[in-house]
Design a protein around this motif. Structure first.
Motif, short mmCIF file in Angstrom:
data_model
loop_
_atom_site.label_atom_id
_atom_site.label_comp_id
_atom_site.label_asym_id
_atom_site.label_seq_id
_atom_site.Cartn_x
_atom_site.Cartn_y
_atom_site.Cartn_z
N MET A 1 0.85 -1.20 0.00
CA MET A 1 0.00 0.00 0.00
C MET A 1 0.88 1.25 0.00
SD MET A 1 -3.26 0.64 2.38
CE MET A 1 -3.20 2.03 3.47
N THR A 2 0.51 2.21 -0.82
CA THR A 2 1.29 3.45 -0.91
C THR A 2 0.95 4.37 0.25
OG1 THR A 2 0.77 3.22 -3.23
CG2 THR A 2 2.02 5.16 -2.60
N LYS A 3 1.95 5.11 0.68
CA LYS A 3 1.75 6.06 1.79
C LYS A 3 0.71 7.12 1.39
CE LYS A 3 4.63 9.27 4.41
NZ LYS A 3 3.99 10.50 3.96
N PRO A 4 -0.18 7.51 2.32
CA PRO A 4 -1.17 8.54 1.98
C PRO A 4 -0.47 9.83 1.55
CG PRO A 4 -1.68 7.54 4.09
CD PRO A 4 -0.35 7.01 3.68
N VAL A 5 -1.10 10.54 0.63
CA VAL A 5 -0.54 11.80 0.15
C VAL A 5 -0.72 12.86 1.23
CG1 VAL A 5 -0.76 13.59 -1.60
CG2 VAL A 5 -1.02 11.20 -2.22
N ASP A 6 0.38 13.47 1.65
CA ASP A 6 0.32 14.54 2.65
C ASP A 6 -0.18 15.82 1.99
OD1 ASP A 6 3.37 13.29 3.94
OD2 ASP A 6 1.37 13.01 4.75
N GLY A 7 -0.86 16.63 2.72
CA GLY A 7 -1.13 17.98 2.23
C GLY A 7 -2.55 18.24 1.80
N ILE A 8 -3.27 17.27 1.29
CA ILE A 8 -4.60 17.56 0.75
C ILE A 8 -5.55 18.01 1.87
CG2 ILE A 8 -5.52 15.18 0.78
CD1 ILE A 8 -6.08 17.82 -1.99
N ARG A 9 -5.36 17.46 3.07
CA ARG A 9 -6.21 17.86 4.21
C ARG A 9 -6.05 19.36 4.49
NH1 ARG A 9 -10.55 15.72 6.82
NH2 ARG A 9 -11.00 17.14 8.51
N THR A 10 -4.81 19.80 4.47
CA THR A 10 -4.54 21.23 4.73
C THR A 10 -5.25 22.09 3.68
OG1 THR A 10 -2.40 20.56 5.56
CG2 THR A 10 -2.65 22.88 5.05
N ILE A 11 -5.17 21.66 2.44
CA ILE A 11 -5.78 22.41 1.35
C ILE A 11 -7.31 22.44 1.53
CG2 ILE A 11 -6.18 22.34 -1.16
CD1 ILE A 11 -3.25 21.10 -1.27
N MET A 12 -7.86 21.31 1.94
CA MET A 12 -9.32 21.22 2.08
C MET A 12 -9.85 22.00 3.28
SD MET A 12 -9.86 17.24 1.05
CE MET A 12 -11.62 17.09 1.30
N THR A 13 -8.94 22.41 4.17
CA THR A 13 -9.41 23.15 5.35
C THR A 13 -8.98 24.62 5.31
OG1 THR A 13 -7.50 22.26 6.56
CG2 THR A 13 -9.58 21.14 6.87
#
Ligand SMILES: O=C(O)C(=O)C[C@H](O)[C@H](O)COP(=O)(O)O
Length: 206
Positions: free
Chosen positions: A1-13
């Motif tokens: 399994m690939t590591k989750p992509v960092d950063g999208i949560r920050t963008i969505m908030t």
């Protein structure tokens, strides 16, 4: 399994609404971005639906306070082009294994579109847990999202497609919905800066 992509949560908030932007004429790009940012919506999704979209990403990326991503990214060639133009995140209406692998491999934050349990499971298998729920209203609206979110408590969604200023609060009240996407804050044509700033201010306050 690939590591989750960092950063999208920050963008969505960054704000409760991500404007979905279709730039028909490059002259519209900068005033539109300035109006949205001035109203409190820094995170901008520029769709690859028009001939000047790549130039619009470049121009809007230079607007102070703007955080510009590319939408309607469908394949690896487009991924390369938007990264070259300065896009800081990628949105796609769907999710394919090949596109998902390429975007995750590039490290850029990614918001893939999903509308079914199987598509969410494909994303989870790839290490993704933040999704665009698209097309949100046509796929059954908030009742559909509630039903889908139930078994996938680890997933967050940015519903997009058919959402308006008056329906956005209902979507945003769902605990797995940090933001919604919509074109209502960025109408086509020569930007009416005062009107767009006012719509953005209202959206930012939701
Ligand atoms: O172009 C894309 O990349 C898309 O995936 C679709 C857009 O996000 C929605 O079409 C926006 O929907 P409206 O807010 O109803 O205009």
């Amino acid at each position: 399994m690939t590591k989750p992509v960092d950063g999208i949560r920050t963008i969505m908030t960054m704000a409760p609404v991500i404007p979905v932007i279709v730039v028909e004429e490059i002259a519209h790009a900068v005033p539109l971005a300035q109006a949205l940012v001035a109203g409190g919506l820094p995170c901008l999704e520029v769709t690859l639906r028009t001939a000047c979209a790549i130039d619009a990403i470049k121009a809007m990326s230079r607007v102070e306070g703007a955080f510009v991503g590319a939408g309607t990214v469908l394949n690896e060639a487009q991924l390369a082009a938007v990264q070259e133009a300065g896009a800081r995140f990628i949105v796609s209406p769907g999710l394919t294994p090949s596109l998902g692998k390429a975007i995750i491999g590039s490290g850029i934050p990614f918001l893939p579109g999903v509308a079914t349990a199987t598509e969410i499971m494909l994303g989870l298998d790839m290490g993704l847990d933040h999704f665009k729920f698209f097309p949100a209203e046509a796929s059954g609206g908030l009742p559909a999202l509630k039903a889908l979110a139930g078994p996938f408590t680890q997933a967050s969604f940015c519903p997009t497609g058919g959402i308006t200023a008056s329906t956005a609060p209902g979507w945003l009240s769902h605990p797995q919905v940090p933001c919604v996407g919509g074109s209502w804050v960025a109408p086509a044509g020569l930007p009416d800066v005062a009107r767009i700033t006012a719509m953005a201010q209202h959206a930012a306050s939701l």
